[in-house]
Design a protein around this motif. Structure first.
Motif, mmCIF file in Angstrom:
data_model
loop_
_atom_site.group_PDB
_atom_site.id
_atom_site.type_symbol
_atom_site.label_atom_id
_atom_site.label_comp_id
_atom_site.label_asym_id
_atom_site.label_seq_id
_atom_site.Cartn_x
_atom_site.Cartn_y
_atom_site.Cartn_z
ATOM 1 N N LEU A 57 0.853 -1.187 0.000
ATOM 2 C CA LEU A 57 0.000 0.000 0.000
ATOM 3 C C LEU A 57 0.887 1.235 0.000
ATOM 4 O O LEU A 57 1.831 1.315 0.787
ATOM 5 C CB LEU A 57 -0.866 -0.023 1.267
ATOM 6 C CG LEU A 57 -1.834 1.124 1.511
ATOM 7 C CD1 LEU A 57 -2.880 1.197 0.415
ATOM 8 C CD2 LEU A 57 -2.513 0.936 2.864
ATOM 9 N N LEU A 58 0.580 2.164 -0.901
ATOM 10 C CA LEU A 58 1.334 3.418 -0.976
ATOM 11 C C LEU A 58 0.405 4.567 -0.615
ATOM 12 O O LEU A 58 -0.667 4.700 -1.207
ATOM 13 C CB LEU A 58 1.874 3.605 -2.405
ATOM 14 C CG LEU A 58 2.438 4.991 -2.754
ATOM 15 C CD1 LEU A 58 3.663 5.315 -1.899
ATOM 16 C CD2 LEU A 58 2.793 5.052 -4.236
ATOM 17 N N ARG A 100 -1.717 -1.056 -3.875
ATOM 18 C CA ARG A 100 -2.859 -0.145 -3.800
ATOM 19 C C ARG A 100 -2.299 1.242 -3.481
ATOM 20 O O ARG A 100 -1.304 1.370 -2.768
ATOM 21 C CB ARG A 100 -3.844 -0.570 -2.711
ATOM 22 C CG ARG A 100 -4.378 -1.989 -2.876
ATOM 23 C CD ARG A 100 -5.594 -2.024 -3.807
ATOM 24 N NE ARG A 100 -5.247 -1.852 -5.219
ATOM 25 C CZ ARG A 100 -4.838 -2.814 -6.060
ATOM 26 N NH1 ARG A 100 -4.741 -4.040 -5.664
ATOM 27 N NH2 ARG A 100 -4.534 -2.540 -7.298
ATOM 28 N N VAL A 101 -2.957 2.259 -4.034
ATOM 29 C CA VAL A 101 -2.473 3.629 -3.874
ATOM 30 C C VAL A 101 -3.566 4.506 -3.265
ATOM 31 O O VAL A 101 -4.690 4.540 -3.783
ATOM 32 C CB VAL A 101 -2.054 4.224 -5.241
ATOM 33 C CG1 VAL A 101 -1.595 5.673 -5.074
ATOM 34 C CG2 VAL A 101 -0.954 3.388 -5.886
ATOM 35 N N ASP A 122 -6.463 4.439 -5.892
ATOM 36 C CA ASP A 122 -7.481 3.497 -5.405
ATOM 37 C C ASP A 122 -8.370 4.111 -4.336
ATOM 38 O O ASP A 122 -9.422 3.556 -4.021
ATOM 39 C CB ASP A 122 -6.806 2.237 -4.868
ATOM 40 C CG ASP A 122 -6.041 1.518 -5.960
ATOM 41 O OD1 ASP A 122 -6.660 1.197 -6.987
ATOM 42 O OD2 ASP A 122 -4.817 1.325 -5.809
ATOM 43 N N GLY A 123 -7.937 5.240 -3.746
ATOM 44 C CA GLY A 123 -8.779 5.839 -2.728
ATOM 45 C C GLY A 123 -8.232 7.141 -2.186
ATOM 46 O O GLY A 123 -7.058 7.460 -2.359
ATOM 47 N N TYR A 124 -9.149 7.862 -1.538
ATOM 48 C CA TYR A 124 -8.857 9.156 -0.916
ATOM 49 C C TYR A 124 -9.544 9.176 0.446
ATOM 50 O O TYR A 124 -10.635 8.613 0.600
ATOM 51 C CB TYR A 124 -9.430 10.286 -1.789
ATOM 52 C CG TYR A 124 -9.701 11.560 -1.027
ATOM 53 C CD1 TYR A 124 -8.689 12.494 -0.825
ATOM 54 C CD2 TYR A 124 -10.954 11.829 -0.476
ATOM 55 C CE1 TYR A 124 -8.920 13.648 -0.093
ATOM 56 C CE2 TYR A 124 -11.199 12.989 0.252
ATOM 57 C CZ TYR A 124 -10.175 13.895 0.437
ATOM 58 O OH TYR A 124 -10.406 15.032 1.169
ATOM 59 N N LEU A 146 -8.780 -1.205 1.555
ATOM 60 C CA LEU A 146 -7.954 -1.521 0.380
ATOM 61 C C LEU A 146 -7.180 -2.817 0.558
ATOM 62 O O LEU A 146 -6.871 -3.507 -0.406
ATOM 63 C CB LEU A 146 -6.987 -0.362 0.077
ATOM 64 C CG LEU A 146 -7.625 0.938 -0.422
ATOM 65 C CD1 LEU A 146 -6.564 2.019 -0.589
ATOM 66 C CD2 LEU A 146 -8.374 0.727 -1.726
ATOM 67 N N MET A 147 -6.851 -3.134 1.819
ATOM 68 C CA MET A 147 -6.120 -4.372 2.111
ATOM 69 C C MET A 147 -7.069 -5.539 2.399
ATOM 70 O O MET A 147 -6.622 -6.624 2.782
ATOM 71 C CB MET A 147 -5.180 -4.155 3.310
ATOM 72 C CG MET A 147 -4.003 -3.235 3.020
ATOM 73 S SD MET A 147 -2.845 -3.942 1.817
ATOM 74 C CE MET A 147 -3.341 -3.133 0.319
ATOM 75 N N GLY A 148 -8.374 -5.289 2.277
ATOM 76 C CA GLY A 148 -9.348 -6.355 2.515
ATOM 77 C C GLY A 148 -9.413 -6.761 3.968
ATOM 78 O O GLY A 148 -9.695 -7.915 4.293
#
Ligand code: B12
Length: 103
Positions: free
Chosen positions: A32-33, A63-64, A82-84, A98-100
């Motif tokens: 994840l970034l 995932r970003v 991928d998200g904010y 994002l990491m489930g």
């Protein structure tokens, strides 16, 4: 906030180049970034980092998420993040999703 919620965090500091992000992801195998921008003039670099992840064939493996004062959900969509999230609590929930990991 991420660290106390169980994430191993590598803080790259400020003025981080796309190359430095890529090198650290390679070194650590990060999944994840998170990128923060304080100014509209620097948020464009978030797009450049995502482009370089694609060019290096790494985009499917990480995932970003993006944030910071001038950053919005629509900017995140526009640059293919991928998200904010708008604050630190939101960032943890987003990272977990994002990491489930639920949350
Ligand atoms: C403190 C501050 C400064 C300080 C910074 C000190 C330092 N070393 O950090 C000083 C006085 C140096 C400064 C200078 C400038 N500033 Co200033 N500054 C601020 C201020 C008041 C607070 C920023 C801050 O630290 N907030 C606290 C942190 C924790 O909040 P945050 O970064 O927003 O992060 C939160 C969320 O965004 C989110 N988040 C952040 N990152 C991420 C990442 C991810 C992945 C996720 C999911 C979430 C997330 O979670 C955090 C916690 O809730 C803001 C206004 C504001 N209210 O935001 C202006 C602001 C950022 N500054 C601004 C400007 C214009 C400048 C200058 C260009 C002014 C000038 N002409 O010189 C310079 C640029 C300096 C530089 N090179 O960066 C503008 C930017 C406008 C824009 N659209 O770009 C702002 C928005 C003020 C304004 N409304 O005009 N500034």
């Amino acid at each position: 906030m991420l660290a106390v919620n169980g994430f191993q965090v590598y803080d790259l500091g400020v003025n981080v180049s796309p190359e430095a992000f890529i090198a650290k992801i390679r070194e650590t195998g990060a999944q994840l970034l998170g990128m923060s921008a304080l100014l509209t003039t620097t948020m464009t670099v978030q797009r450049e980092v995502i482009r370089q992840l694609e060019a290096e064939g790494m985009r499917d493996h990480i995932r970003v998420m993006v944030g910071g004062a001038p950053v919005t959900a629509s900017w995140a969509d526009e640059i293919g993040a991928d998200g904010y999230a708008e604050d630190a609590v939101g960032a943890v929930g987003l990272a977990q999703r994002l990491m489930g990991l639920g949350g």
